[in-house]
Design a protein around this motif. Structure first.
Motif, PDB file in Angstrom:
ATOM      1  N   ARG A   1      37.900  16.361-166.778  1.00 35.17           N
ATOM      2  CA  ARG A   1      37.284  16.878-168.002  1.00 35.17           C
ATOM      3  C   ARG A   1      38.293  17.075-169.122  1.00 35.17           C
ATOM      4  NH1 ARG A   1      32.328  20.856-166.233  1.00 35.17           N
ATOM      5  NH2 ARG A   1      31.238  19.255-165.051  1.00 35.17           N
ATOM      6  N   ASP A   2      39.541  17.379-168.761  1.00 35.14           N
ATOM      7  CA  ASP A   2      40.557  17.556-169.805  1.00 35.14           C
ATOM      8  C   ASP A   2      41.174  16.219-170.228  1.00 35.14           C
ATOM      9  OD1 ASP A   2      42.278  16.883-167.731  1.00 35.14           O
ATOM     10  OD2 ASP A   2      43.248  18.846-167.637  1.00 35.14           O
ATOM     11  N   GLY A   3      40.793  15.135-169.551  1.00 34.51           N
ATOM     12  CA  GLY A   3      41.277  13.807-169.907  1.00 34.51           C
ATOM     13  C   GLY A   3      42.696  13.513-169.470  1.00 34.51           C
ATOM     14  N   LYS A   4      43.310  14.421-168.719  1.00 36.11           N
ATOM     15  CA  LYS A   4      44.710  14.238-168.325  1.00 36.11           C
ATOM     16  C   LYS A   4      44.872  13.491-167.007  1.00 36.11           C
ATOM     17  CE  LYS A   4      46.400  18.214-170.871  1.00 36.11           C
ATOM     18  NZ  LYS A   4      47.065  19.507-170.811  1.00 36.11           N
ATOM     19  N   SER A   5      43.802  13.397-166.233  1.00 32.93           N
ATOM     20  CA  SER A   5      43.869  12.701-164.949  1.00 32.93           C
ATOM     21  C   SER A   5      42.875  11.551-164.936  1.00 32.93           C
ATOM     22  CB  SER A   5      43.533  13.649-163.797  1.00 32.93           C
ATOM     23  OG  SER A   5      44.456  14.695-163.712  1.00 32.93           O
ATOM     24  N   LEU A   6      43.347  10.396-164.495  1.00 32.08           N
ATOM     25  CA  LEU A   6      42.504   9.216-164.345  1.00 32.08           C
ATOM     26  C   LEU A   6      42.640   8.705-162.924  1.00 32.08           C
ATOM     27  CD1 LEU A   6      43.504   7.242-167.567  1.00 32.08           C
ATOM     28  CD2 LEU A   6      41.500   8.679-167.266  1.00 32.08           C
TER      29      LEU A   6
END
Length: 105
Positions: free
Chosen positions: A57-62
């Motif tokens: 959700r924070d966009g830091k992990s893919l």
């Protein structure tokens, strides 16, 4: 629970839930694309080898996973629930086949 931390199979399931049900348009507004939902669930059901990108959700992990990977995570979580349910059922049974009703009968 540590099983639902930021790593592991359960985390993959959390991210997949967001991938399927928490979509957004280009402006960040929530949208519900039923075609996307049905397609994703069908591919999960058939354990398709297609790769998808799951994003925190924070966009830091893919994470790049296949629907087959997610299906294995789901199966493992389900098996764990069944095992926990069986253990709970056994602990509530007094050994005679009758359910225990606590210390007073």
């Amino acid at each position: 629970s540590s099983r639902w931390s930021e790593t592991g199979d359960c985390y993959v399931l959390k991210l997949f839930r967001d991938y399927v049900f928490h979509q957004a348009d280009a402006n960040g507004n929530p949208v519900m694309d039923l075609g996307h939902v049905v397609s994703a669930l069908n591919k999960l059901d058939t354990a398709d080898d297609e790769k998808i990108v799951l994003t925190s959700r924070d966009g830091k992990s893919l994470l790049v996973v296949s629907f087959a990977d997610v299906a294995r995570c789901l199966e493992g979580a389900y098996e764990e629930l069944l095992a926990g349910s069986s253990e709970m059922s056994m602990s509530m049974n007094d050994g005679s086949g009758n359910a225990s009703h606590g210390p007073y009968g």
